[in-house]
Design a protein around this motif. Structure first.
Motif, PDB file in Angstrom:
ATOM      1  N   GLU A 155      47.946   2.852  66.182  1.00 44.25           N
ATOM      2  CA  GLU A 155      48.207   4.188  65.616  1.00 44.25           C
ATOM      3  C   GLU A 155      47.874   5.087  66.430  1.00 44.25           C
ATOM      4  N   LEU A 156      48.772   5.981  66.994  1.00 44.35           N
ATOM      5  CA  LEU A 156      48.177   7.194  67.870  1.00 44.35           C
ATOM      6  C   LEU A 156      47.567   8.168  66.983  1.00 44.35           C
ATOM      7  N   GLN A 175      58.595   2.234  64.955  1.00 41.89           N
ATOM      8  CA  GLN A 175      57.812   1.199  65.773  1.00 41.89           C
ATOM      9  C   GLN A 175      58.985   0.528  66.133  1.00 41.89           C
ATOM     10  N   PRO A 176      58.653  -0.353  67.297  1.00 44.05           N
ATOM     11  CA  PRO A 176      59.611  -1.298  67.782  1.00 44.05           C
ATOM     12  C   PRO A 176      59.264  -2.564  67.126  1.00 44.05           C
ATOM     13  N   VAL A 177      60.124  -3.627  67.121  1.00 43.20           N
ATOM     14  CA  VAL A 177      59.926  -4.984  66.279  1.00 43.20           C
ATOM     15  C   VAL A 177      59.697  -6.019  67.244  1.00 43.20           C
ATOM     16  N   GLN A 178      58.645  -6.653  67.321  1.00 37.07           N
ATOM     17  CA  GLN A 178      58.248  -7.810  68.262  1.00 37.07           C
ATOM     18  C   GLN A 178      58.845  -9.251  67.598  1.00 37.07           C
ATOM     19  N   SER A 179      58.858 -10.123  68.260  1.00 35.70           N
ATOM     20  CA  SER A 179      59.307 -11.373  67.558  1.00 35.70           C
ATOM     21  C   SER A 179      58.946 -12.399  69.075  1.00 35.70           C
ATOM     22  N   PHE A 196      51.717  -6.533  73.287  1.00 40.31           N
ATOM     23  CA  PHE A 196      52.290  -5.543  72.709  1.00 40.31           C
ATOM     24  C   PHE A 196      53.386  -4.727  73.478  1.00 40.31           C
ATOM     25  N   CYS A 197      54.350  -4.620  72.888  1.00 39.53           N
ATOM     26  CA  CYS A 197      55.306  -3.543  73.504  1.00 39.53           C
ATOM     27  C   CYS A 197      55.308  -2.198  73.233  1.00 39.53           C
ATOM     28  N   GLY A 198      55.480  -1.156  73.970  1.00 38.02           N
ATOM     29  CA  GLY A 198      55.411   0.077  73.678  1.00 38.02           C
ATOM     30  C   GLY A 198      56.778   0.779  74.114  1.00 38.02           C
ATOM     31  N   THR A 199      57.245   1.714  73.052  1.00 35.99           N
ATOM     32  CA  THR A 199      58.515   2.170  73.704  1.00 35.99           C
ATOM     33  C   THR A 199      58.584   3.653  73.623  1.00 35.99           C
ATOM     34  N   ALA A 200      59.318   4.229  74.366  1.00 37.49           N
ATOM     35  CA  ALA A 200      59.437   5.869  74.691  1.00 37.49           C
ATOM     36  C   ALA A 200      60.848   6.113  74.468  1.00 37.49           C
ATOM     37  N   GLY A 201      61.343   7.171  73.934  1.00 31.74           N
ATOM     38  CA  GLY A 201      62.587   7.452  73.708  1.00 31.74           C
ATOM     39  C   GLY A 201      62.748   8.970  74.487  1.00 31.74           C
ATOM     40  N   GLY A 202      63.910   9.548  74.457  1.00 31.08           N
ATOM     41  CA  GLY A 202      63.945  10.895  74.996  1.00 31.08           C
ATOM     42  C   GLY A 202      64.267  10.653  76.569  1.00 31.08           C
ATOM     43  N   GLU A 257      58.830  11.641  75.158  1.00 31.55           N
ATOM     44  CA  GLU A 257      58.420  11.394  73.869  1.00 31.55           C
ATOM     45  C   GLU A 257      57.098  10.467  73.895  1.00 31.55           C
ATOM     46  N   LYS A 258      56.503  10.488  72.823  1.00 30.48           N
ATOM     47  CA  LYS A 258      55.208   9.643  72.583  1.00 30.48           C
ATOM     48  C   LYS A 258      55.743   8.041  72.957  1.00 30.48           C
ATOM     49  N   LEU A 259      54.708   7.537  73.266  1.00 30.43           N
ATOM     50  CA  LEU A 259      54.685   6.009  73.088  1.00 30.43           C
ATOM     51  C   LEU A 259      54.304   5.373  71.584  1.00 30.43           C
ATOM     52  N   THR A 260      55.137   4.457  71.160  1.00 25.65           N
ATOM     53  CA  THR A 260      55.056   3.789  70.047  1.00 25.65           C
ATOM     54  C   THR A 260      54.952   2.317  69.991  1.00 25.65           C
ATOM     55  N   PHE A 261      54.069   1.651  69.584  1.00 27.08           N
ATOM     56  CA  PHE A 261      53.706   0.214  69.890  1.00 27.08           C
ATOM     57  C   PHE A 261      54.189  -0.655  68.658  1.00 27.08           C
ATOM     58  N   GLY A 262      54.480  -1.650  69.125  1.00 23.86           N
ATOM     59  CA  GLY A 262      54.924  -2.900  68.099  1.00 23.86           C
ATOM     60  C   GLY A 262      53.719  -3.494  67.423  1.00 23.86           C
ATOM     61  N   THR A 263      53.987  -4.399  66.798  1.00 23.28           N
ATOM     62  CA  THR A 263      52.677  -5.243  65.955  1.00 23.28           C
ATOM     63  C   THR A 263      51.928  -6.404  66.580  1.00 23.28           C
ATOM     64  N   GLY A 264      52.732  -6.349  67.947  1.00 23.52           N
ATOM     65  CA  GLY A 264      52.022  -7.622  68.664  1.00 23.52           C
ATOM     66  C   GLY A 264      52.744  -9.062  68.461  1.00 23.52           C
TER      67      GLY A 264
END
Lengths: 116, 111
Positions: A44-45, B2-6, B87-93, B97-104
């Motif tokens: 969480e940022l 947040q992105p979804v990891q599997s 972990f993956c982190g994704t950014a849009g725009g 845009e800020k980086l948002t991480f998955g749950t791992g």
């Protein structure tokens, strides 16, 4: 050695205590970040600083107070925390925060915080 | 969002291959991959930018399908040192845009 150093590594405190977490980066970066990592949850940022200016506060409760005196140092001042604040607090840095999509972030080892 | 990891967790024997997926419900500019070992800092592996790129890093590679808003991380002939949480982190725009991480995804490699 990631170039980002966090102290202390572990901290146990009571709900009425005041303590501070410290982060220092030796990578010449201009952006610094605080993240909270709880079990089974995504990172969480919390806060973002770019060239010492706060550019993001992700709706963090006021009991967490960040401070960035220069681009190399970042602090997180803690006051009257709750048990749910127990977590791993990670600091990261990158070249700049304006384009987070392009920039890898370099993390410290974190401070494991336990609230009694 | 947040992105979804599997998968959430996978156990492999040394030498086997693994695939970790990361998907998003929104348009992506980039996908970042990190690995975190227990008690240590997350370590940056690679960034993939939109345009459908693939990247390789020793026996670890990744692909990014921007149309499907998905990325996959491939670990080939896994080694004991590959164990950890990915972990993956994704950014849009446009990357702003800020980086948002998955749950791992917890990967355990056994001898």
């Amino acid at each position: 050695e990631t170039g980002v150093t966090q102290t202390p590594r572990h901290l146990v405190m009571g709900m009425t205590n005041k303590k501070s977490l410290k982060c220092e980066q030796h990578l010449g970066h201009n952006a610094m970040y605080w993240y909270k990592q709880s079990a089974k949850k995504p990172l969480e940022l919390m806060f973002v600083y770019n060239f010492k200016e706060q550019t993001e506060n992700n709706s963090v409760p006021s009991r967490f107070s960040p401070e960035c005196p220069n681009s190399s140092h970042l602090f997180l001042h803690l006051h009257t925390l709750q048990p749910e604040d127990s977590a791993l607090y990670l600091c990261a840095s990158s070249h700049g925060a304006a384009r987070q999509g392009d920039q890898p972030q370099h993390f410290g080892d974190g401070t494991r915080l336990s609230i009694l | 969002q947040q992105p979804v990891q599997s998968p959430q967790a996978v156990i492999l024997r040394e030498g086997e291959d693994a695939v970790i997926n990361c998907s998003s419900s929104k348009a992506l500019y980039s996908v970042h991959w990190y690995r975190q070992k227990h008690g240590e800092a997350p370590v940056f592996l690679m960034i993939l930018l939109k345009g459908g790129e693939q990247k390789g890093h020793d026996k670890i590679s990744a692909s990014f399908n921007e149309k499907k808003q998905q990325s996959s991380l491939y670990l080939t002939a896994s080694q004991l040192s590959y164990s950890g949480t990915y972990f993956c982190g994704t950014a849009g725009g446009f990357g702003n845009e800020k980086l948002t991480f998955g749950t791992g995804t917890r990967l355990t490699i056994i001898p």
